[in-house]
Design a protein around this motif. Structure first.
Motif, PDB file in Angstrom:
ATOM      1  N   LYS A 249      78.552   1.783 -74.531  1.00  0.00           N
ATOM      2  CA  LYS A 249      79.859   0.908 -75.051  1.00  0.00           C
ATOM      3  C   LYS A 249      79.435   0.188 -76.286  1.00  0.00           C
ATOM      4  O   LYS A 249      78.215  -0.311 -76.515  1.00  0.00           O
ATOM      5  N   PRO A 250      80.322  -0.835 -76.952  1.00  0.00           N
ATOM      6  CA  PRO A 250      79.897  -1.989 -77.961  1.00  0.00           C
ATOM      7  C   PRO A 250      79.142  -2.561 -77.222  1.00  0.00           C
ATOM      8  O   PRO A 250      77.944  -2.935 -78.005  1.00  0.00           O
TER       9      PRO A 250
ATOM     10  N   THR B  49      73.101  -0.023 -82.639  1.00  0.00           N
ATOM     11  CA  THR B  49      74.423  -0.751 -82.707  1.00  0.00           C
ATOM     12  C   THR B  49      75.336   0.203 -81.736  1.00  0.00           C
ATOM     13  O   THR B  49      74.905   1.140 -82.304  1.00  0.00           O
ATOM     14  N   VAL B  50      76.275   0.045 -81.255  1.00  0.00           N
ATOM     15  CA  VAL B  50      77.167   0.936 -81.053  1.00  0.00           C
ATOM     16  C   VAL B  50      77.995   0.676 -81.605  1.00  0.00           C
ATOM     17  O   VAL B  50      78.858  -0.509 -81.464  1.00  0.00           O
ATOM     18  N   SER B  51      79.219   1.717 -81.810  1.00  0.00           N
ATOM     19  CA  SER B  51      80.790   0.749 -83.149  1.00  0.00           C
ATOM     20  C   SER B  51      81.173   1.441 -81.812  1.00  0.00           C
ATOM     21  O   SER B  51      81.335   2.971 -81.331  1.00  0.00           O
ATOM     22  N   SER B  52      82.656   0.603 -82.053  1.00  0.00           N
ATOM     23  CA  SER B  52      84.073   1.088 -80.781  1.00  0.00           C
ATOM     24  C   SER B  52      85.197   2.139 -82.134  1.00  0.00           C
ATOM     25  O   SER B  52      84.764   2.461 -82.845  1.00  0.00           O
TER      26      SER B  52
ATOM     27  N   LEU C 263      72.415   3.752 -84.969  1.00  0.00           N
ATOM     28  CA  LEU C 263      74.055   3.564 -85.147  1.00  0.00           C
ATOM     29  C   LEU C 263      74.075   4.853 -84.442  1.00  0.00           C
ATOM     30  O   LEU C 263      74.374   5.868 -84.439  1.00  0.00           O
ATOM     31  N   VAL C 264      75.572   4.108 -83.466  1.00  0.00           N
ATOM     32  CA  VAL C 264      76.121   5.280 -82.562  1.00  0.00           C
ATOM     33  C   VAL C 264      77.157   5.154 -82.343  1.00  0.00           C
ATOM     34  O   VAL C 264      77.245   3.606 -82.153  1.00  0.00           O
ATOM     35  N   GLN C 265      78.127   5.736 -82.244  1.00  0.00           N
ATOM     36  CA  GLN C 265      79.943   6.053 -81.620  1.00  0.00           C
ATOM     37  C   GLN C 265      79.641   5.518 -80.429  1.00  0.00           C
ATOM     38  O   GLN C 265      78.775   6.120 -79.731  1.00  0.00           O
ATOM     39  N   ALA C 266      81.140   5.006 -79.641  1.00  0.00           N
ATOM     40  CA  ALA C 266      80.746   4.731 -78.385  1.00  0.00           C
ATOM     41  C   ALA C 266      81.280   5.857 -77.472  1.00  0.00           C
ATOM     42  O   ALA C 266      81.804   6.576 -77.946  1.00  0.00           O
TER      43      ALA C 266
ATOM     44  N   GLY D  55      78.615   8.064 -77.114  1.00  0.00           N
ATOM     45  CA  GLY D  55      77.068   8.657 -77.625  1.00  0.00           C
ATOM     46  C   GLY D  55      76.140   8.222 -77.197  1.00  0.00           C
ATOM     47  O   GLY D  55      76.349   7.439 -75.571  1.00  0.00           O
TER      48      GLY D  55
ATOM     49  N   THR E  17      75.439  -2.701 -77.609  1.00  0.00           N
ATOM     50  CA  THR E  17      74.750  -2.708 -79.078  1.00  0.00           C
ATOM     51  C   THR E  17      73.607  -4.846 -78.664  1.00  0.00           C
ATOM     52  O   THR E  17      73.967  -5.626 -77.917  1.00  0.00           O
TER      53      THR E  17
END
Length: 125
Positions: free
Chosen positions: A87-88, A122-125, A11-14, A16, A91
């Motif tokens: 980017k989200p 998984t890329v979170s926004s 899991l990584v933030q947008a 990243g 994912t």
């Protein structure tokens, strides 16, 4: 027959980065082109990037050009996917695959017939 094991998802933030690895065994890795694919929920599997048997040629999906880099280390029987500026919409479950024919040039339409079990990104926004 080749066995492929992916790792490095998470899991990584947008914005990243993540680096995926795919370790191969059971066949002479250095003779075969490799590819990274992904499949998002409800969507078909798509090719992300491919690399020739020597590593001298690479191909990328338009959606990841300039952000993702595929590479290989034939001494370690491993192919990598460096993913930056995530980017989200990136994912998905990411899979590595091996070309069934030796000495391929990394065409995205090659006969990739050996697959790993996949790793979730998984890329979170």
């Amino acid at each position: 027959q080749v066995q492929l094991v992916e790792s490095g998802g998470g899991l990584v933030q947008a914005g990243g980065s993540l680096r995926l690895s795919c370790a191969a065994s059971g066949r002479t890795f250095s003779r075969y082109a490799m590819g990274w694919f992904r499949q998002a929920p409800g969507k078909e599997r798509e090719v992300v990037a491919a690399i020739s048997w020597s590593g001298g040629r690479t191909n990328y999906a338009d959606s990841v050009k300039g952000r993702f880099t595929i590479s290989r280390d034939n001494a370690k029987n491993t192919v990598y996917l460096q993913m930056n500026s995530l980017k989200p919409e990136d994912t998905a479950v990411y899979y590595c695959a091996a070309d069934q024919e030796p000495y391929g040039l990394g065409s995205p339409s090659a006969d990739f017939g050996s697959w790993g079990q996949g790793t979730q990104v998984t890329v979170s926004s």
